[in-house]
Design an enzyme around this catalytic site. Structure first.
Site, PDB file in Angstrom:
ATOM      1  N   HIS A   4     -12.529   9.079 -45.669  1.00  0.00           N
ATOM      2  CA  HIS A   4     -13.320   8.235 -44.693  1.00  0.00           C
ATOM      3  C   HIS A   4     -14.350   9.361 -44.023  1.00  0.00           C
ATOM      4  CE1 HIS A   4     -12.906   5.539 -40.834  1.00  0.00           C
ATOM      5  NE2 HIS A   4     -14.078   5.058 -41.657  1.00  0.00           N
ATOM      6  N   ASP A  34     -13.187   4.805 -37.363  1.00  0.00           N
ATOM      7  CA  ASP A  34     -13.413   3.216 -37.173  1.00  0.00           C
ATOM      8  C   ASP A  34     -12.959   3.067 -35.927  1.00  0.00           C
ATOM      9  OD1 ASP A  34     -14.382   2.841 -39.567  1.00  0.00           O
ATOM     10  OD2 ASP A  34     -12.276   2.148 -40.512  1.00  0.00           O
ATOM     11  N   HIS A  82     -14.967  -4.568 -37.210  1.00  0.00           N
ATOM     12  CA  HIS A  82     -14.885  -3.222 -36.657  1.00  0.00           C
ATOM     13  C   HIS A  82     -16.037  -2.397 -36.635  1.00  0.00           C
ATOM     14  CE1 HIS A  82     -14.553  -1.722 -40.866  1.00  0.00           C
ATOM     15  NE2 HIS A  82     -14.768  -0.749 -40.498  1.00  0.00           N
ATOM     16  N   HIS A 104     -17.853   1.291 -37.673  1.00  0.00           N
ATOM     17  CA  HIS A 104     -17.571   2.463 -38.325  1.00  0.00           C
ATOM     18  C   HIS A 104     -18.931   3.446 -37.669  1.00  0.00           C
ATOM     19  CE1 HIS A 104     -17.171   5.325 -41.652  1.00  0.00           C
ATOM     20  NE2 HIS A 104     -18.707   5.626 -41.644  1.00  0.00           N
TER      21      HIS A 104
END
Length: 261
Positions: free
Chosen positions: A154, A158, A233, A235
């Protein structure tokens, strides 16, 4: 007493006799004149002053003098009072002007102090940082491993957010990208005042455009589930450049600007 003498028929009286008679007559006349002139003056009493009118004139003159003196004193008193009043009015005007000047200086100082305070508050606000989602938390950590991401880890964090939640610029900056970002869906990239960049991905809507200046806490869009996602969500990434692959730890970045996560 008359003195006569018998004379002859044709004999004239002696000149001396006639002369003496004349003298006696003159004396008598003269005596009458003297008596008419000197006698009453010597015999009559001295007239009282009020009978001459002199005392009345003096009394009138003294009364007029007193009146003039009183009038002069009254005028002098009035002039002194007018002078004192004018001086008092001048002092009052000067005092009023002094107070007005002092009040103006005080008002100016207060205004300048308020302006300085406002500028300082604005400076602090513009230099402040906020969380991109209010009252949220990190649901996926930075560098988390998963096959969902092409890099294998990642590149951001998030924030938990239902679709349509307000997304804020974390600080002051200029929008350098606003639109479709591939796997990021609808995304925004902002160049911050300190030269770093922040990214906001998977938005359901975008409220800013390229070139626009934003401030901390300003709403720039709404969270969503666009792009490569499994659910709604936000990011969020921190970068050293606007491009993918220049990411830095967003949690450390936000904490360095006073945001607790």
């Amino acid at each position: 007493m008359a003195f006569t003498r018998a004379t002859g028929k044709h004999r004239r009286p002696r000149r001396s006799v006639r002369t003496g008679a004349n003298i006696a007559g003159v004396t008598t006349v003269a005596s009458g004149v003297v008596a008419g002139i000197a006698g009453p003056a010597l015999a009559a009493e001295e007239p009282a002053p009020e009978q001459t009118g002199l005392q009345q004139a003096i009394v009138i003159d003294e009364g007029l003098a007193d009146q003039i003196q009183a009038q002069a004193q009254s005028q002098e008193t009035a002039a002194a009072e007018a002078k004192a009043k004018a001086r008092a009015e001048t002092i009052a005007r000067q005092e009023a002007a002094r107070k007005a000047e002092a009040a103006a200086k005080k008002a100016k100082a207060e205004r300048e102090a308020k302006e300085r305070a406002a500028r300082e508050a604005e400076r602090k606000r513009l230099n402040a940082f906020v969380a991109p989602i209010s009252g949220s938390y990190v649901s996926t950590a930075y560098k988390a491993s998963s096959g969902l991401w092409s890099s294998g880890s990642h590149t951001g964090i998030d924030f938990h957010a239902a679709s349509g939640t307000s997304v804020h610029a974390v600080g002051s900056g200029e929008v350098v990208e606003a639109g479709w970002g591939g796997s990021y869906g609808n995304n925004i990239v902002i160049k911050m005042k300190d030269g770093t960049y922040t990214q906001y991905g998977h938005l359901s809507s975008i409220n800013v455009s390229v070139g626009q200046t934003v401030t901390p806490g300003q709403q720039i869009g709404l969270s969503g589930a666009t792009g490569n996602v499994t659910g709604p969500h936000l990011h969020f990434e921190a970068r050293t450049s606007p491009d993918y692959g220049s990411d830095i730890d967003p949690v450390a970045y936000l904490r360095s600007h006073g945001i607790s996560l």
